[in-house]
Write a protein that holds these residues in place. Structure first.
Motif, PDB file in Angstrom:
ATOM      1  N   LEU A 191     -26.981  28.388 -43.106  1.00 43.53           N
ATOM      2  CA  LEU A 191     -25.704  29.085 -43.264  1.00 43.53           C
ATOM      3  C   LEU A 191     -25.655  29.685 -44.662  1.00 43.53           C
ATOM      4  O   LEU A 191     -25.758  28.953 -45.661  1.00 43.53           O
ATOM      5  N   THR A 192     -25.476  30.988 -44.737  1.00 41.74           N
ATOM      6  CA  THR A 192     -25.513  31.688 -46.020  1.00 41.74           C
ATOM      7  C   THR A 192     -24.269  32.565 -46.173  1.00 41.74           C
ATOM      8  O   THR A 192     -23.823  33.196 -45.209  1.00 41.74           O
ATOM      9  N   ASP A 193     -23.721  32.608 -47.392  1.00 46.30           N
ATOM     10  CA  ASP A 193     -22.550  33.436 -47.696  1.00 46.30           C
ATOM     11  C   ASP A 193     -21.377  33.138 -46.771  1.00 46.30           C
ATOM     12  O   ASP A 193     -20.651  34.033 -46.334  1.00 46.30           O
ATOM     13  N   LEU A 194     -21.194  31.863 -46.479  1.00 43.24           N
ATOM     14  CA  LEU A 194     -20.095  31.421 -45.628  1.00 43.24           C
ATOM     15  C   LEU A 194     -19.391  30.249 -46.308  1.00 43.24           C
ATOM     16  O   LEU A 194     -20.025  29.272 -46.708  1.00 43.24           O
ATOM     17  N   SER A 195     -18.074  30.339 -46.409  1.00 45.64           N
ATOM     18  CA  SER A 195     -17.310  29.282 -47.049  1.00 45.64           C
ATOM     19  C   SER A 195     -17.063  28.113 -46.112  1.00 45.64           C
ATOM     20  O   SER A 195     -17.121  26.950 -46.532  1.00 45.64           O
ATOM     21  N   ALA A 196     -16.773  28.427 -44.846  1.00 51.08           N
ATOM     22  CA  ALA A 196     -16.467  27.375 -43.885  1.00 51.08           C
ATOM     23  C   ALA A 196     -16.992  27.773 -42.512  1.00 51.08           C
ATOM     24  O   ALA A 196     -16.772  28.897 -42.052  1.00 51.08           O
ATOM     25  N   VAL A 197     -17.679  26.840 -41.866  1.00 53.35           N
ATOM     26  CA  VAL A 197     -18.223  27.079 -40.524  1.00 53.35           C
ATOM     27  C   VAL A 197     -17.783  25.947 -39.612  1.00 53.35           C
ATOM     28  O   VAL A 197     -17.912  24.768 -39.959  1.00 53.35           O
ATOM     29  N   THR A 198     -17.254  26.316 -38.445  1.00 58.30           N
ATOM     30  CA  THR A 198     -16.898  25.343 -37.419  1.00 58.30           C
ATOM     31  C   THR A 198     -17.940  25.402 -36.306  1.00 58.30           C
ATOM     32  O   THR A 198     -18.257  26.483 -35.806  1.00 58.30           O
ATOM     33  N   ILE A 199     -18.472  24.261 -35.942  1.00 63.15           N
ATOM     34  CA  ILE A 199     -19.436  24.165 -34.840  1.00 63.15           C
ATOM     35  C   ILE A 199     -18.771  23.379 -33.718  1.00 63.15           C
ATOM     36  O   ILE A 199     -18.413  22.204 -33.897  1.00 63.15           O
ATOM     37  N   ASP A 200     -18.596  24.015 -32.581  1.00 60.51           N
ATOM     38  CA  ASP A 200     -17.886  23.400 -31.459  1.00 60.51           C
ATOM     39  C   ASP A 200     -18.879  23.053 -30.351  1.00 60.51           C
ATOM     40  O   ASP A 200     -19.433  23.939 -29.706  1.00 60.51           O
ATOM     41  N   VAL A 201     -19.115  21.776 -30.164  1.00 62.27           N
ATOM     42  CA  VAL A 201     -20.002  21.320 -29.078  1.00 62.27           C
ATOM     43  C   VAL A 201     -19.204  20.609 -27.994  1.00 62.27           C
ATOM     44  O   VAL A 201     -19.780  19.939 -27.123  1.00 62.27           O
ATOM     45  N   SER A 202     -17.901  20.765 -28.007  1.00 62.79           N
ATOM     46  CA  SER A 202     -17.028  20.028 -27.090  1.00 62.79           C
ATOM     47  C   SER A 202     -16.824  20.735 -25.758  1.00 62.79           C
ATOM     48  O   SER A 202     -16.330  20.134 -24.805  1.00 62.79           O
TER      49      SER A 202
END
Length: 265
Positions: A191-202
């Protein structure tokens, strides 16, 4: 030869275009996709797509020159195009405008490869990556991408200028309800140049026993203070390998929200 073509069908269509630069196509039905092939010349650059009274999918994998798409009408519209075709466009950009009044619009980036794609100009409701792609995906801040196929190395990048505030969401869901059919990232997630990332595996659901949660290996916040939130729901999640969000001063936070089993290692 005509440079503009309009076709309306009650079912799917198979279109071969030798000279047209613009095509307006409306099709119907969910059993068979329409196919649009501009032959070897890649002369077709603009598409207008709609469902004719029902949802429909258009496969433009053999129209590698398409760079501008408008989706209209009040039905679900899906377009399948290869990541390789988008990689070959100027700035790796496909421009998609959603002008529908109802329904869901989807752009399916198909084909295995190492293809750079800038999704920031794709305005569809759903942007799906349906094959393993080791090229870098450049995303707009706030954009959501759905990974419906296992990945080996996956690289997600935000704009350089927005690095301090860029956000993105990754949904891992193949849409298959059989056991052990979850989406995995096998080697690395960068992950580059990203402040916050949400990963949804639900969201991946199943109807049989023996469900295996998604596995994500080696998450790295490359040179940025990236915080990662994993929403696993009842599915749980497995984090394999080593995860490093500390590349920037202060580092990023890792938050896992899960009612299922969380595997670490």
């Amino acid at each position: 030869a005509a440079t503009s073509v309009t076709l309306t069908a009650g079912n799917e269509v198979t279109v071969g275009l030798a000279a047209a630069t613009v095509a307006t196509v409306s099709g119907s039905g969910t059993t068979t996709n329409s196919t649009i092939d501009d032959a070897a010349g890649n002369t077709l650059t603009t598409l207008n797509l709609s469902g004719n009274g029902a949802a429909h999918t258009f496969d433009v994998s053999n129209s590698e020159g398409v760079k501008t798409v408008t989706m209209t009408g009040d039905q679900d519209v899906t377009m399948i195009i290869t990541s390789a075709a988008v990689d070959a466009l100027t700035n790796n950009q496909l421009t998609v405008t959603d002008s529908t009044t109802a329904g869901t619009t989807t752009v399916d980036l198909a084909g295995v490869g190492a293809n750079a794609v800038d999704t920031s100009t794709i305005g569809a409701d759903v942007i799906e990556i349906s094959a393993a792609n080791t090229g870098t995906i450049l995303t707009a801040s706030g954009q959501t991408l759905t990974l419906s196929a296992d990945q080996t190395t996956f690289a997600l990048d935000g704009s350089d200028t927005g690095a301090a505030s860029n956000t993105a969401t990754l949904i891992l869901d193949d849409g298959v309800t059989t056991a052990n059919a979850t989406v995995d990232i096998a080697t690395s997630l960068t992950l580059t140049d990203l402040s916050a990332v949400t990963i949804d595996v639900s969201k991946d659901s199943f109807t049989t026993t023996g469900f295996t949660p998604s596995s994500i290996t080696n998450i790295t916040g490359s040179a940025d203070n990236t915080s990662v939130t994993i929403n696993a729901g009842a599915n749980g999640v497995t984090l394999a390998g080593t995860h490093d969000l500390s590349a920037a001063t202060g580092g990023g936070a890792l938050v896992i929200n899960s009612d299922g089993v969380v595997g670490l290692g």
